[in-house]
Design a protein around this motif. Structure first.
Motif, PDB file in Angstrom:
ATOM      1  N   ASN A   1       0.908  -1.282  -0.073  1.00  0.00           N
ATOM      2  CA  ASN A   1      -0.057  -0.113   0.050  1.00  0.00           C
ATOM      3  C   ASN A   1       0.862   1.330  -0.014  1.00  0.00           C
ATOM      4  OD1 ASN A   1       0.845   0.268   2.692  1.00  0.00           O
ATOM      5  ND2 ASN A   1      -0.863   0.016   3.487  1.00  0.00           N
ATOM      6  N   ALA A   2       0.374   2.301   0.054  1.00  0.00           N
ATOM      7  CA  ALA A   2       0.991   3.491   0.054  1.00  0.00           C
ATOM      8  C   ALA A   2       1.703   4.000   1.244  1.00  0.00           C
ATOM      9  CB  ALA A   2       0.166   5.009  -0.007  1.00  0.00           C
ATOM     10  N   ASP A   3       1.635   3.265   2.340  1.00  0.00           N
ATOM     11  CA  ASP A   3       2.437   3.346   3.429  1.00  0.00           C
ATOM     12  C   ASP A   3       3.654   2.266   3.571  1.00  0.00           C
ATOM     13  OD1 ASP A   3       0.912   5.611   4.346  1.00  0.00           O
ATOM     14  OD2 ASP A   3      -0.252   4.144   5.358  1.00  0.00           O
ATOM     15  N   GLY A   4       3.648   1.458   2.355  1.00  0.00           N
ATOM     16  CA  GLY A   4       4.803   0.390   2.362  1.00  0.00           C
ATOM     17  C   GLY A   4       4.491  -0.569   2.847  1.00  0.00           C
ATOM     18  N   ASP A   5       3.189  -0.984   3.557  1.00  0.00           N
ATOM     19  CA  ASP A   5       2.893  -2.130   4.210  1.00  0.00           C
ATOM     20  C   ASP A   5       2.260  -3.196   3.400  1.00  0.00           C
ATOM     21  OD1 ASP A   5       3.548  -0.871   6.643  1.00  0.00           O
ATOM     22  OD2 ASP A   5       1.521   0.122   6.890  1.00  0.00           O
ATOM     23  N   VAL A   6       2.438  -4.463   3.407  1.00  0.00           N
ATOM     24  CA  VAL A   6       1.965  -5.551   2.805  1.00  0.00           C
ATOM     25  C   VAL A   6       0.157  -5.601   3.050  1.00  0.00           C
ATOM     26  CG1 VAL A   6       2.124  -7.899   2.282  1.00  0.00           C
ATOM     27  CG2 VAL A   6       4.190  -6.760   2.856  1.00  0.00           C
ATOM     28  N   ARG A   7      -0.393  -5.716   2.072  1.00  0.00           N
ATOM     29  CA  ARG A   7      -1.832  -6.073   2.134  1.00  0.00           C
ATOM     30  C   ARG A   7      -2.014  -6.944   1.018  1.00  0.00           C
ATOM     31  NH1 ARG A   7      -1.096  -3.886   6.333  1.00  0.00           N
ATOM     32  NH2 ARG A   7      -1.901  -2.322   7.210  1.00  0.00           N
ATOM     33  N   GLN A   8      -3.323  -7.287   1.139  1.00  0.00           N
ATOM     34  CA  GLN A   8      -3.886  -8.327   0.253  1.00  0.00           C
ATOM     35  C   GLN A   8      -5.103  -7.956  -0.467  1.00  0.00           C
ATOM     36  OE1 GLN A   8      -3.187  -9.088   3.786  1.00  0.00           O
ATOM     37  NE2 GLN A   8      -1.350  -9.995   2.967  1.00  0.00           N
ATOM     38  N   THR A   9      -5.077  -8.610  -1.847  1.00  0.00           N
ATOM     39  CA  THR A   9      -6.348  -8.327  -2.686  1.00  0.00           C
ATOM     40  C   THR A   9      -6.582  -9.244  -3.589  1.00  0.00           C
ATOM     41  OG1 THR A   9      -6.851  -6.570  -4.445  1.00  0.00           O
ATOM     42  CG2 THR A   9      -4.677  -7.429  -4.488  1.00  0.00           C
ATOM     43  N   ARG A  10      -8.024  -9.178  -4.021  1.00  0.00           N
ATOM     44  CA  ARG A  10      -8.436 -10.141  -4.761  1.00  0.00           C
ATOM     45  C   ARG A  10      -8.535  -9.799  -6.306  1.00  0.00           C
ATOM     46  NH1 ARG A  10      -8.906 -15.906  -4.033  1.00  0.00           N
ATOM     47  NH2 ARG A  10     -10.184 -16.010  -5.533  1.00  0.00           N
TER      48      ARG A  10
ATOM     49  N   ASN B   1      -4.414  -0.903 -10.209  1.00  0.00           N
ATOM     50  CA  ASN B   1      -5.072   0.443 -10.695  1.00  0.00           C
ATOM     51  C   ASN B   1      -4.895   1.437  -9.933  1.00  0.00           C
ATOM     52  OD1 ASN B   1      -5.842  -0.830 -13.295  1.00  0.00           O
ATOM     53  ND2 ASN B   1      -7.763  -1.405 -12.443  1.00  0.00           N
ATOM     54  N   GLN B   2      -4.386   1.161  -8.651  1.00  0.00           N
ATOM     55  CA  GLN B   2      -4.252   2.459  -7.700  1.00  0.00           C
ATOM     56  C   GLN B   2      -2.627   2.758  -7.549  1.00  0.00           C
ATOM     57  OE1 GLN B   2      -6.020  -0.035  -6.653  1.00  0.00           O
ATOM     58  NE2 GLN B   2      -8.213   0.973  -7.111  1.00  0.00           N
ATOM     59  N   GLY B   3      -1.922   2.057  -8.354  1.00  0.00           N
ATOM     60  CA  GLY B   3      -0.600   2.219  -8.263  1.00  0.00           C
ATOM     61  C   GLY B   3       0.221   1.469  -7.220  1.00  0.00           C
ATOM     62  N   TYR B   4      -0.400   0.530  -6.697  1.00  0.00           N
ATOM     63  CA  TYR B   4       0.533  -0.131  -5.658  1.00  0.00           C
ATOM     64  C   TYR B   4       1.146  -1.200  -6.129  1.00  0.00           C
ATOM     65  CZ  TYR B   4      -3.105   2.250  -2.794  1.00  0.00           C
ATOM     66  OH  TYR B   4      -3.968   3.340  -2.021  1.00  0.00           O
ATOM     67  N   TYR B   5       2.334  -1.578  -5.600  1.00  0.00           N
ATOM     68  CA  TYR B   5       3.219  -2.591  -6.441  1.00  0.00           C
ATOM     69  C   TYR B   5       2.703  -3.932  -5.807  1.00  0.00           C
ATOM     70  CZ  TYR B   5       6.740   0.876  -6.889  1.00  0.00           C
ATOM     71  OH  TYR B   5       7.626   1.876  -7.268  1.00  0.00           O
ATOM     72  N   VAL B   6       2.521  -4.936  -6.970  1.00  0.00           N
ATOM     73  CA  VAL B   6       2.153  -6.263  -6.774  1.00  0.00           C
ATOM     74  C   VAL B   6       3.637  -6.665  -6.300  1.00  0.00           C
ATOM     75  CG1 VAL B   6       1.413  -8.254  -7.982  1.00  0.00           C
ATOM     76  CG2 VAL B   6       0.506  -6.161  -8.568  1.00  0.00           C
ATOM     77  N   LEU B   7       3.419  -7.708  -5.130  1.00  0.00           N
ATOM     78  CA  LEU B   7       4.875  -8.427  -4.734  1.00  0.00           C
ATOM     79  C   LEU B   7       4.907  -9.816  -5.000  1.00  0.00           C
ATOM     80  CD1 LEU B   7       4.276  -6.838  -1.079  1.00  0.00           C
ATOM     81  CD2 LEU B   7       5.460  -5.866  -2.987  1.00  0.00           C
TER      82      LEU B   7
END
Length: 275
Positions: free
Chosen positions: A122-131, A146-152
């Protein structure tokens, strides 16, 4: 009368919040990977009613009155919407033809409530999950949402694709030139613990039961399909029906509230005249 007034008002507020939840589901019916929220209603804590009285026992001194209590039953004082719980069921797949679109399919999972997610930052550099696998490539060649967050990747780092052309195998391995990069995937043994953060992101709501690397959990099977996205699991027809039922319930509480208001107004005016 005031108790009935408050009960009707709480019913209106609860149904208004339920309507907002259903409206949000409809608004996201075309959002890839969106999981519909299900509102849960709960009654306020019940009040135990007791009748207070007395019983006279004949004595030589004329009688003895002892206090008595008789249980009459319980009384609910209203309702409220306790929480909105996402429905973690697999959405239908839709073929897009875009190289960057990825769909995650749950295979056999060791837990009935288990679910799989893509890992993003996410924007704060924390790992998050998405579908939501409707990914793209930014100007620097990194795979992003699409929001510009890096896929890890599986090591927690951003994925450099060097452009739009790459191949994703069913096991989640990206073939980028002469390199193979494993897509970062997370497994939650109880998806109900996942908390929505907005922008299609989730986080583990229970630090005592954190999410795990899906590749390290025995019995977890999955499939990643390139050029596909997972659609929303919102059922528009069912949701519209629920919205109409919620609105009718809201109107019923509104009419009850109006009746209580008129009764209170009449009582106040009549008491004023008698005075």
């Amino acid at each position: 009368m005031l108790r009935g007034f408050n009960t009707a008002a709480s019913g209106m507020i609860a149904n208004q919040r339920m309507q907002e939840t259903l409206s949000n589901n409809i608004a996201n019916s075309d959002t890839p990977g969106y999981k519909a929220d299900q509102g849960t209603m709960r009654a306020f804590p019940e009040l135990l009613l007791q009748q207070m009285g007395g019983e006279t026992i004949p004595t030589s001194n004329g009688g003895l009155t002892l206090p008595t209590q008789k249980e009459l039953g319980s009384l609910n004082t209203g309702v409220y919407m306790q929480e909105a719980v996402p429905d973690f069921s697999q959405g239908d797949l839709r073929e897009t033809g875009n190289t960057t679109d990825l769909a995650l399919l749950n295979g056999n999972l060791p837990d009935d409530e288990g679910f799989l997610f893509f890992n993003v930052q996410n924007a704060d550099g924390d790992v998050r999950q998405t579908r939501n696998g409707n990914f793209t490539v930014d100007g620097e060649g990194f795979l992003t949402t699409n929001q510009g967050y890096y896929v890890l990747d599986n090591d927690g780092g951003p994925i450099q694709t060097d452009g739009m052309e790459f191949i994703v195998q069913e096991n989640g391995t990206l073939e980028i030139g002469d390199q193979n990069v494993q897509l970062g995937l997370t497994y939650s043994s109880n998806a109900a613990d996942m908390v929505k953060e907005g922008d299609d992101l989730y986080t583990s709501g229970d630090e005592a039961d954190p999410v795990e690397n899906a590749r390290d959990v025995d019995g977890v099977n999955f499939e990643v399909r390139q050029r596909h996205v997972e659609g929303s699991n919102v059922d528009p027809s069912r949701t519209m029906t629920e919205m109409m039922n919620t609105y009718r319930t809201f109107e019923m509480n509104q009419r009850a509230l109006k009746a209580y208001d008129q009764s209170m107004q009449k009582t106040v005016n009549d008491v004023g005249k008698l005075g």
